[in-house]
Design a protein around this motif. Structure first.
Motif, PDB file in Angstrom:
ATOM      1  N   HIS A 113       0.827  -1.206   0.000  1.00 16.98           N
ATOM      2  CA  HIS A 113       0.000   0.000   0.000  1.00 16.98           C
ATOM      3  C   HIS A 113       0.863   1.258   0.000  1.00 16.98           C
ATOM      4  O   HIS A 113       0.506   2.260  -0.627  1.00 16.98           O
ATOM      5  N   ASP A 114       1.990   1.219   0.680  1.00 20.04           N
ATOM      6  CA  ASP A 114       2.903   2.359   0.654  1.00 20.04           C
ATOM      7  C   ASP A 114       3.466   2.555  -0.743  1.00 20.04           C
ATOM      8  O   ASP A 114       3.496   3.676  -1.274  1.00 20.04           O
ATOM      9  N   LEU A 115       3.894   1.473  -1.381  1.00 25.40           N
ATOM     10  CA  LEU A 115       4.451   1.558  -2.727  1.00 25.40           C
ATOM     11  C   LEU A 115       3.400   1.927  -3.759  1.00 25.40           C
ATOM     12  O   LEU A 115       3.738   2.482  -4.817  1.00 25.40           O
ATOM     13  N   GLY A 116       2.134   1.624  -3.476  1.00 29.31           N
ATOM     14  CA  GLY A 116       1.076   2.021  -4.402  1.00 29.31           C
ATOM     15  C   GLY A 116       1.030   3.519  -4.626  1.00 29.31           C
ATOM     16  O   GLY A 116       0.616   3.987  -5.698  1.00 29.31           O
ATOM     17  N   ARG A 117       1.467   4.291  -3.622  1.00 29.01           N
ATOM     18  CA  ARG A 117       1.477   5.762  -3.754  1.00 29.01           C
ATOM     19  C   ARG A 117       2.397   6.215  -4.876  1.00 29.01           C
ATOM     20  O   ARG A 117       2.158   7.242  -5.503  1.00 29.01           O
ATOM     21  N   VAL A 118       3.489   5.467  -5.109  1.00 25.43           N
ATOM     22  CA  VAL A 118       4.450   5.823  -6.158  1.00 25.43           C
ATOM     23  C   VAL A 118       4.470   4.763  -7.258  1.00 25.43           C
ATOM     24  O   VAL A 118       5.354   4.764  -8.113  1.00 25.43           O
ATOM     25  N   GLY A 119       3.487   3.856  -7.215  1.00 25.43           N
ATOM     26  CA  GLY A 119       3.396   2.797  -8.208  1.00 25.43           C
ATOM     27  C   GLY A 119       2.192   2.996  -9.097  1.00 25.43           C
ATOM     28  O   GLY A 119       2.192   3.838 -10.005  1.00 25.43           O
ATOM     29  N   GLU A 120       1.126   2.251  -8.821  1.00 25.71           N
ATOM     30  CA  GLU A 120      -0.082   2.360  -9.632  1.00 25.71           C
ATOM     31  C   GLU A 120      -0.629   3.785  -9.700  1.00 25.71           C
ATOM     32  O   GLU A 120      -1.232   4.182 -10.700  1.00 25.71           O
ATOM     33  N   LEU A 121      -0.417   4.571  -8.644  1.00 19.83           N
ATOM     34  CA  LEU A 121      -1.006   5.913  -8.565  1.00 19.83           C
ATOM     35  C   LEU A 121       0.004   7.021  -8.831  1.00 19.83           C
ATOM     36  O   LEU A 121      -0.259   8.191  -8.561  1.00 19.83           O
ATOM     37  N   ALA A 122       1.146   6.665  -9.393  1.00 19.29           N
ATOM     38  CA  ALA A 122       2.238   7.634  -9.567  1.00 19.29           C
ATOM     39  C   ALA A 122       1.870   8.786 -10.486  1.00 19.29           C
ATOM     40  O   ALA A 122       2.368   9.908 -10.319  1.00 19.29           O
ATOM     41  N   ASP A 123       1.015   8.553 -11.471  1.00 23.22           N
ATOM     42  CA  ASP A 123       0.717   9.584 -12.458  1.00 23.22           C
ATOM     43  C   ASP A 123      -0.629  10.276 -12.229  1.00 23.22           C
ATOM     44  O   ASP A 123      -1.059  11.085 -13.064  1.00 23.22           O
ATOM     45  N   PHE A 124      -1.265   9.990 -11.110  1.00 22.45           N
ATOM     46  CA  PHE A 124      -2.548  10.624 -10.803  1.00 22.45           C
ATOM     47  C   PHE A 124      -2.346  11.933 -10.044  1.00 22.45           C
ATOM     48  O   PHE A 124      -1.332  12.143  -9.363  1.00 22.45           O
ATOM     49  N   THR A 125      -3.332  12.804 -10.163  1.00 25.58           N
ATOM     50  CA  THR A 125      -3.464  13.947  -9.286  1.00 25.58           C
ATOM     51  C   THR A 125      -4.665  13.690  -8.384  1.00 25.58           C
ATOM     52  O   THR A 125      -5.439  12.746  -8.610  1.00 25.58           O
ATOM     53  N   ASP A 126      -4.844  14.534  -7.381  1.00 24.46           N
ATOM     54  CA  ASP A 126      -6.037  14.382  -6.544  1.00 24.46           C
ATOM     55  C   ASP A 126      -7.303  14.427  -7.398  1.00 24.46           C
ATOM     56  O   ASP A 126      -8.247  13.665  -7.181  1.00 24.46           O
ATOM     57  N   ALA A 127      -7.307  15.333  -8.387  1.00 25.30           N
ATOM     58  CA  ALA A 127      -8.500  15.509  -9.219  1.00 25.30           C
ATOM     59  C   ALA A 127      -8.745  14.303 -10.115  1.00 25.30           C
ATOM     60  O   ALA A 127      -9.884  13.820 -10.225  1.00 25.30           O
ATOM     61  N   THR A 128      -7.687  13.808 -10.770  1.00 26.66           N
ATOM     62  CA  THR A 128      -7.899  12.684 -11.685  1.00 26.66           C
ATOM     63  C   THR A 128      -8.224  11.401 -10.928  1.00 26.66           C
ATOM     64  O   THR A 128      -9.037  10.592 -11.382  1.00 26.66           O
ATOM     65  N   PHE A 129      -7.608  11.214  -9.765  1.00 28.27           N
ATOM     66  CA  PHE A 129      -7.938  10.012  -9.008  1.00 28.27           C
ATOM     67  C   PHE A 129      -9.365  10.081  -8.479  1.00 28.27           C
ATOM     68  O   PHE A 129     -10.078   9.069  -8.460  1.00 28.27           O
ATOM     69  N   HIS A 130      -9.788  11.260  -8.059  1.00 32.70           N
ATOM     70  CA  HIS A 130     -11.171  11.405  -7.602  1.00 32.70           C
ATOM     71  C   HIS A 130     -12.138  11.038  -8.724  1.00 32.70           C
ATOM     72  O   HIS A 130     -13.132  10.333  -8.492  1.00 32.70           O
ATOM     73  N   ALA A 131     -11.839  11.490  -9.946  1.00 35.17           N
ATOM     74  CA  ALA A 131     -12.712  11.173 -11.075  1.00 35.17           C
ATOM     75  C   ALA A 131     -12.755   9.666 -11.323  1.00 35.17           C
ATOM     76  O   ALA A 131     -13.828   9.088 -11.554  1.00 35.17           O
ATOM     77  N   ALA A 132     -11.582   9.025 -11.282  1.00 30.52           N
ATOM     78  CA  ALA A 132     -11.532   7.573 -11.483  1.00 30.52           C
ATOM     79  C   ALA A 132     -12.258   6.848 -10.357  1.00 30.52           C
ATOM     80  O   ALA A 132     -12.980   5.861 -10.593  1.00 30.52           O
TER      81      ALA A 132
END
Length: 379
Positions: A113-132
């Protein structure tokens, strides 16, 4: 827990968060109490309560000067969707609180879960992740999620391996958390493994011979916890030094998931399994299952990641208990799994101590921590 002490702990965490990503260097002080904390996927108050119950907190809301606390990783993501904002703040507060201690007093190990911040979610912003996530919330139905709708979702969000990841697995992600994780990686505060003694290794999910083949560690050195930790941390340090953007990959050890390759794989995801259907899955690496008979003999590994229920399903059927320490012992042929601290073993056996006791479940006083000196539950 004493309310005044909890307020001091929160004040320390809030001050660390307000300061922004930072890391305190080691101070070289001798710590007489060395303790491992299983996956702290729980409210900040629950974590502090558990530490306080075991006498690990000082009067200032931080760790006592004589304490070294090793956190085995997974500091983020739990609880229902309605509590995501609170959970996101709580997870960040815990990481900042830990990082506010010297590096040799609070040891932060990486979880998936810690690595997910810089892994699967590395290219997201707060806005784009919220939309997804809004889309994912509307689609996610567990095993009943519509496959066609999920394929369409992944075509729009190719960095994600599933609807479930956005809706549940990494549900409380923020850019601020990513900034902290990246900083702590570059400052070498987040580590893959920690050598607690000559043959005593602490890490998130454990390693086998196949994983140590990847890092090129000679067979004769695989019971040496310092050699194993240096090899694993070296892979991460080289990967971080070369990392300029996008998902962080540790070649052969950690591959984040995405829409093309599916779920993430590697040593931060894998769990022991003796199930026949996993026979092919455990042969190579990176993977999500491993054969416990392939653990390096002579080495004791203290891990989190896997709760009792899962080990019972994959390795050894029996009654399930949350909160308690558990152990697995193998000589390369037999595999014994039971509740409680590990027995005395020899060079011809491998040991795995499980510390993920579902911290947010049950009573705080029932959650056991592992004493690295006595190799038993903290009294």
């Amino acid at each position: 827990m004493d309310e005044a002490l909890l307020k001091k702990a929160w004040a320390r965490a809030d001050a660390a968060v307000a300061k922004g990503p930072h890391a305190i260097p080691a101070d070289g002080r001798h710590r007489t109490r060395r303790v491992v904390m299983g996956d702290p996927q729980a409210d900040f108050e629950r974590v502090m309560s558990i530490l306080s119950l075991h006498g690990l907190l000082g009067g200032d809301g931080g760790l006592r000067p004589d304490v070294c606390l090793v956190s085995v990783g997974d500091h983020f993501d739990w609880g229902p969707a309605s509590e995501r904002e609170r959970v996101a703040r709580s997870g960040l507060a815990l990481v900042a609180w830990l990082a506010s201690h010297p590096a040799d007093q609070a040891v932060l190990l990486l979880g998936n879960h810690d690595l997910g911040r810089v892994g699967e979610l590395a290219d997201f912003t707060d806005a784009t992740f919220h939309a997804a996530q809004v889309e994912a919330d509307g689609l996610y139905r567990g095993d009943d999620t519509d496959p066609a709708a999920e394929r369409a979702f992944l075509a729009r969000w190719p960095g994600l391996p599933s609807v479930e990841l956005a809706a549940r697995d990494f549900s409380a992600w923020t850019e601020e958390q990513r900034a902290w994780v990246e900083h702590l990686l570059r400052a070498r505060r987040f580590r893959v493994a920690h050598a607690a003694a000559e043959s005593l290794l602490v890490l998130h999910a454990g390693v086998t011979h196949e994983d140590l083949d990847v890092v090129g560690l000679a067979h004769g050195r695989r019971a040496d916890a310092h050699a194993v930790a240096d090899a694993l941390n070296g892979v991460m340090d080289r990967a971080v030094a070369a990392w300029t953007g996008g998902p962080l990959v540790l070649p052969g050890l950690h591959h984040p998931g995405n829409a093309t390759s599916g779920e993430g794989t590697g040593i931060f995801y894998q769990r022991p399994s003796l199930q026949a259907e996993d026979a092919e899955r455990v042969r190579g690496t990176p993977r999500r299952r491993f054969d416990p008979r392939r653990l390096p003999l002579g080495l004791t590994q203290v891990v989190g990641h896997t709760r009792d229920k899962r080990v019972r399903e994959l390795v050894s059927p029996g009654p399930v208990r949350d909160g308690v320490l558990r152990h697995l012992v193998t000589d390369g042929t037999r595999v014994d799994y039971a509740h409680g601290p590990p027995p005395t073993t020899g060079a011809g056996e491998a040991v795995m101590v499980f510390t993920d006791g579902a911290m947010r479940e049950g009573k705080a006083e029932d959650f056991q921590l592992f004493d690295l000196e006595a190799r038993r539950a903290v009294p």
